[in-house]
Design a protein around this motif. Structure first.
Motif, mmCIF file in Angstrom:
data_model
loop_
_atom_site.group_PDB
_atom_site.id
_atom_site.type_symbol
_atom_site.label_atom_id
_atom_site.label_comp_id
_atom_site.label_asym_id
_atom_site.label_seq_id
_atom_site.Cartn_x
_atom_site.Cartn_y
_atom_site.Cartn_z
ATOM 1 N N LEU A 108 0.834 -1.207 0.000
ATOM 2 C CA LEU A 108 0.000 0.000 0.000
ATOM 3 C C LEU A 108 0.861 1.246 0.000
ATOM 4 N N ARG A 109 0.294 2.278 -0.596
ATOM 5 C CA ARG A 109 1.005 3.559 -0.663
ATOM 6 C C ARG A 109 0.001 4.645 -0.265
ATOM 7 N N TYR A 110 0.429 5.481 0.693
ATOM 8 C CA TYR A 110 -0.452 6.536 1.210
ATOM 9 C C TYR A 110 0.041 7.886 0.726
ATOM 10 N N GLU A 111 -0.918 8.778 0.480
ATOM 11 C CA GLU A 111 -0.549 10.130 0.110
ATOM 12 C C GLU A 111 -1.737 11.062 0.392
ATOM 13 N N VAL A 118 1.654 12.597 5.702
ATOM 14 C CA VAL A 118 1.309 11.194 5.886
ATOM 15 C C VAL A 118 2.491 10.350 5.412
ATOM 16 N N GLY A 160 1.307 5.071 6.475
ATOM 17 C CA GLY A 160 -0.008 5.671 6.664
ATOM 18 C C GLY A 160 -0.070 6.557 7.904
ATOM 19 N N ILE A 202 -7.003 11.559 2.715
ATOM 20 C CA ILE A 202 -5.902 10.601 2.558
ATOM 21 C C ILE A 202 -6.287 9.583 1.492
ATOM 22 N N VAL A 236 -5.183 6.025 -0.398
ATOM 23 C CA VAL A 236 -4.359 4.823 -0.291
ATOM 24 C C VAL A 236 -4.622 3.979 -1.541
ATOM 25 N N SER A 289 -7.865 1.779 -5.218
ATOM 26 C CA SER A 289 -7.596 2.813 -4.222
ATOM 27 C C SER A 289 -8.841 3.080 -3.376
ATOM 28 N N THR A 317 -10.211 6.260 -0.258
ATOM 29 C CA THR A 317 -9.893 7.540 0.382
ATOM 30 C C THR A 317 -10.505 7.599 1.780
#
Length: 753
Positions: free
Chosen positions: A550-553, A565, A570, A590, A592, A601, A603
Motif C-alpha cells: 500500500l502507498r499513502y498520500e 502522511v 499511513g 488521505i 491509499v 484505491s 480515500t
C-alpha cells in the motif's frame, strides 16, 4: 572441179581467180583440182595430161615439166600416165592458216610448141585440229557470301585451227550447282565465254571448286579440248565462333583454392586468317559476384577460381563466356558454364535464445517452458543437421518442438532455497566430418515464492519484569527468520489474542512492534493481581504479495498544511509546532492505493480541530459501507479505565494529552459515536469506499505522531501485523504517541471492552 563460195572469198583472192580465168581462156586453159588436206603420198589428184589435152606419149618429148609457185613440192606428175599425185601431205593450216580458201597454184610448161598451163589444187579442210585452250588450268578467285548470285566472270575461250564447221565450238561445264557457262555474242559478232554464279558460295562448306570446261568443234568426228577451272572461294568473316557445347556443368568444393582451374572452354571459327583467331571474355554474368569469383584466359579459354567460393552465399554460379574473332567486323559466340558449389562443413551451428520466461518460480510445475532456443547451420545435408544438448543432472531438459526449435523445459521441481540459479550450457553440434559445435549459456534464476514459514530461534522466551513498571517500557525483543526472499521474507509480529485474568485480553497488557519484534508493557503490572503473564507471538510473512503493498498520500497536497502522511506507514504527523495561524480546524483527504494491475484505491477524510483550553470535543467516525456501533461516553473515569484495559477512547485522549503536553492544558474529548471500519481483505478496497475521521488536538501541542488504520474484522491479528505502526515505546520526551493510543483504542473497541 569444186566451185568457190563467193561469200568466203576475200578481195585479193577474187582478183586472182579472175586473172587465172582470163589466162585460162587466153592460153591453154586452166585446170582446178580439189584435195583434202593431209592426203598421203601417192594420193591421186587428177589426170593432168588428159585434162590439159596433152598426149601422154608426148610428155617426155615435149619436155613436160611442172613448177610450184613457192608452196613447196607437194605434188608430182607421173610422165608415163600423166596422173597428178601427192608427193607430200599438205597441212592446210600450215599453208593457208585461217584463210577460208586455200589453193596451191601449179604451172605446167611444154615445148614444141611452147605452151603454159595453169593448174590450181584446192586444199580442202578436214577436222584434224581439236579445240585448244590457251592454258591447261585457269584460276579464279570469288569472295564468299558477298558475291551475289548472277555475278558474271569472263573466261578465255578455246581456239580451233580448222575453219568452217570444223571450227564451230560449243562449251560444256562439268556439273555444278553454283556455276554455269554462257556464250555471249556482241554487236560485232564477237563471241565471249562467261562463267555465271548461280548461288552464293560458302568457303567454309567448299573452299575451292574444280570444274572441267570442254570445248567441242563441229567436225565429223568431233574433236574436243578441255581446260581445268580452279575457283578459289575467298574468306569473308561471315561465321561467328561456336563452342562445342552450349552449356557446361562443373562441380567444385567451396574450399577450392584460389587459382584452381574450373574448366577449359573451346570455341572454333570456320573462317580463316584473322577471322578465325578468337579472344575469350566473361560477359553477361547473372550474378554480380561472378566476375569477382572467376577469371578466364583470353587466349586459351581456361576458367579459374578468382577468390573464394562460399556455398552459403551462392550455391550455383552461371558464368557466360563470349568468344570473339579478330575480323574487321568481329563476330561473337556464347556459352554458359554452370558451377555448382558443393558444401563443406565450414560453418559452426548458431544458437539463438528467441524468447524466455525468467525467472522461473520455484513452485513452477514440471513441463514449464523456460526458454525457446533456435539453432541454425548455414551448411547443408549432414553438415547442416544440428543436435542440441545440455549437461546432465540438471532439473531441465530440451524438447524438440519444430524443425530447429527446441524448448528448454523444467523437468522436475526446483527449490530456490537450495539452488537460487542455474547456469545452463546449451551445446549445438552438427553432423559434419569433422563436427563443429557452438555453445551458449542461459542463466536461469529461480524466483522465490512464499513456501517457507518464519521460524523463531527458540520456542519459549522468559523475561522478569518488576511490578509498577512504567507504561510503554520495553520488555524484550523477539526475532524470527524466513529463508524466502524480499517481500516473502518480510516478517511482521503480532500477539495472539487470548483472555487474561478477569477476561481481560492480553493485548491490554502488552504490545509488540510489527516490524522490530520489540515487546512493550502497556500498563504498570501489579504483582498482587498478576504474577505470570503468558502470551504467544506468532510471526507472519508478507504472503499477500506485491499487489498488497500500500502507498499513502495526501490527495490535496497544498491543503495539508502542517501535516503529512507516511508513504508506506499511513502515519499522519505534524511537520512543525501548531500555531494559531494554522486555523481552528484542518481537513485532510488521505488516498491509499495498492500496487496491483490495475491499481485499486480508497480515500479517508480526517478532520482536525485546534482548541485553546480543555473542552469537550466530539469525535465522529463514519464509514458508508460499515455498520455503526455506539461508543461509550468518555469522561474523567476513563483515566482509570486505561489502567484496567478500558476501551474508552476519551480517557486515552486525556492521558495522551497529559503525557504529551504536560504541564500544558489538557484536551478532553466529549462523547460521540465511532464506527469500526472493516475490510474483507487487506488491500481490497473498492473505488467507491471512503472514510471520515474527526480528531481533536490540543493547542500548542508538539505532536508529530498520528496514524489512522483499519483492522480486518475477520482476521484482525494477521492484518494488524501487516500495518506499519510506531513502536509503543515512549518518545524522547517520555510520552506515548497518539498513534499508539489510537491503536489501543481500536483494539479495545473491536472486542467491545
Amino acid at each position: 572441179m569444186n566451185l568457190l563460195r563467193r561469200d568466203s572469198l576475200g578481195t585479193g583472192q577474187l582478183l586472182r581467180l579472175v586473172l587465172l580465168h582470163t589466162a585460162w581462156e587466153v592460153g591453154s586453159g586452166q585446170v582446178r583440182y580439189s584435195l583434202p588436206e593431209e592426203s598421203k603420198h601417192g594420193t591421186f589428184v587428177g589426170r593432168l595430161a588428159q585434162d590439159l589435152g596433152l598426149e601422154v606419149s608426148e610428155l617426155v618429148s615435149r619436155m613436160f615439166r611442172m613448177v610450184s609457185k613457192g608452196r613447196g613440192d607437194y605434188f608430182e606428175v607421173n610422165l608415163q600416165s600423166g596422173v597428178l599425185f601427192v608427193n607430200s601431205p599438205v597441212d592446210r593450216e600450215e599453208v593457208c592458216g585461217q584463210s577460208p580458201l586455200c589453193a596451191i597454184d601449179l604451172e605446167v610448161i611444154v615445148d614444141k610448141p611452147l605452151r603454159i598451163f595453169h593448174v590450181e589444187v584446192e586444199i580442202q579442210d578436214i577436222n584434224d585440229n581439236a579445240p585448244v585452250f590457251s592454258v591447261n588450268e585457269e584460276n579464279l578467285s570469288i569472295a564468299e557470301s558477298l558475291t551475289l548470285p548472277g555475278s558474271r566472270f569472263p573466261l578465255e575461250g578455246a581456239s580451233d585451227a580448222d575453219i568452217g564447221t570444223n571450227s564451230l565450238l560449243t562449251y560444256k561445264l562439268s556439273p555444278s550447282e553454283y556455276f554455269t557457262i554462257k556464250v555471249q555474242t556482241n554487236e560485232e559478232q564477237s563471241k565471249s565465254l562467261i562463267l555465271v554464279l548461280q548461288q552464293s558460295l560458302d568457303r567454309e562448306e567448299t573452299p575451292a571448286h574444280r570444274l572441267l570446261l570442254t570445248a567441242t568443234d563441229g567436225g565429223k568426228p568431233e574433236l574436243t579440248g578441255t581446260v581445268q577451272l580452279v575457283i578459289t572461294v575467298l574468306d569473308v568473316n561471315d561465321n561467328a565462333p561456336s563452342f562445342n557445347q552450349s552449356s557446361y556443368k562443373v562441380r567444385l568444393l567451396e574450399n577450392t583454392a584460389d587459382g584452381s582451374m574450373v574448366i577449359k572452354v573451346n570455341a572454333t571459327d570456320s573462317d580463316e586468317g584473322i577471322n578465325k583467331d578468337i579472344l575469350y571474355t566473361l560477359r553477361g554474368v547473372t550474378q554480380p559476384n561472378v566476375s569477382a569469383t572467376f577469371r578466364i584466359d583470353s587466349n586459351t579459354g581456361e576458367i579459374r577460381v578468382n577468390g573464394e567460393l562460399d556455398f552459403e552465399n551462392t550455391k550455383l554460379h552461371e558464368v557466360r563466356v563470349e568468344a570473339t574473332d579478330k575480323g574487321n567486323f568481329p563476330l561473337s559466340g556464347h556459352c554458359s558454364v554452370f558451377v555448382e558449389v558443393l558444401d563443406v562443413n565450414d560453418n559452426a551451428p548458431e544458437l539463438t535464445i528467441t524468447s524466455h520466461s525468467l525467472p522461473v518460480p520455484e513452485d513452477a510445475p514440471p513441463g514449464t517452458v523456460v526458454a525457446l532456443i533456435s539453432v541454425s547451420d548455414r551448411d547443408s545435408g549432414d553438415n547442416g543437421k544440428v543436435t542440441c544438448s545440455i549437461p546432465p543432472d540438471l532439473p531441465f531438459q530440451l524438447v524438440s518442438t519444430f524443425k530447429n526449435y527446441h524448448s528448454l523445459v523444467l523437468a522436475e521441481a526446483v527449490d530456490r532455497e537450495r539452488v537460487s540459479e542455474y547456469k545452463i550450457l546449451v551445446t549445438a553440434r552438427d553432423e559434419g566430418a569433422p563436427s563443429l559445435s557452438a555453445s551458449s549459456s542461459i542463466l536461469v534464476p529461480i524466483a522465490d515464492v512464499n513456501d517457507n514459514a518464519p521460524a523463531f530461534p527458540q520456542p519459549v522466551y522468559t523475561v522478569f519484569v518488576k511490578e509498577n513498571n512504567r507504561p510503554g517500557a520495553h520488555l524484550l525483543s523477539v526475532s524470527a527468520s524466513d529463508p524466502d526472499l524480499r517481500e516473502n521474507a518480510f516478517v511482521s509480529y503480532s500477539v495472539v489474542e487470548r483472555s487474561v485474568g478477569e477476561q481481560q485480553p492480553v493485548s491490554s497488557y502488552i504490545s509488540v512492534h510489527s516490524e522490530s519484534g520489540h515487546i512493550y508493557g502497556l500498563q504498570p503490572f501489579d504483582y498482587e493481581e498478576l504474577q505470570v503473564l503468558q502470551f504467544q507471538v506468532r510471526a507472519v510473512d508478507a504472503d499477500s504479495g506485491y499487489n498488497a503493498w500500500l502507498r499513502y498520500e495526501v490527495q490535496e497536497a497544498r491543503a495539508a498544511g502542517p501535516f503529512r502522511v507516511g508513504v508506506y506507514s499511513g502515519e499522519i504527523s505534524t511537520t512543525r509546532a501548531l500555531e494559531e495561524s494554522d486555523g481552528p480546524s484542518q481537513r485532510l483527504v488521505i488516498l491509499v492505493k495498492d500496487h496491483g494491475e490495475p491499481a485499486l484505491s480508497a480515500t479517508a477524510t480526517v478532520s482536525l480541530s485546534l482548541v485553546e483550553s480543555p473542552q469537550a470535543v466530539k469525535w465522529d467516525s463514519r464509514q458508508r459501507v460499515g455498520s455503526e456501533r455506539p461508543l461509550v461516553d468518555m469522561n474523567v473515569s476513563l483515566v482509570i479505565a486505561i489502567c484496567s484495559v478500558s476501551g474508552l477512547f476519551v480517557l486515552v485522549i486525556v492521558v495522551y494529552v497529559g503525557l504529551r503536553c504536560h504541564p500544558g492544558p489538557e484536551v478532553m474529548c466529549g462523547p460521540g459515536k465511532a464506527t469500526v471500519v472493516c475490510s474483507s481483505e487487506v488491500g481490497s478496497w473498492s473505488y467507491s469506499q471512503r472514510q471520515s475521521r474527526n480528531l481533536c488536538v490540543g493547542e500548542g501541542t508538539a505532536k508529530n505522531d498520528l496514524m489512522v488504520f483499519s483492522p480486518n474484522c475477520s482476521n484482525w491479528a494477521e492484518k494488524i501485523g501487516t500495518v506499519k505502526e510506531q513502536e509503543l515505546a515512549p518518545n524522547s520526551s517520555g510520552q506515548v504517541s497518539f498513534m499508539n493510543l489510537f491503536y489501543i483504542y481500536y483494539v479495545f473497541k473491536y472486542f467491545e471492552i
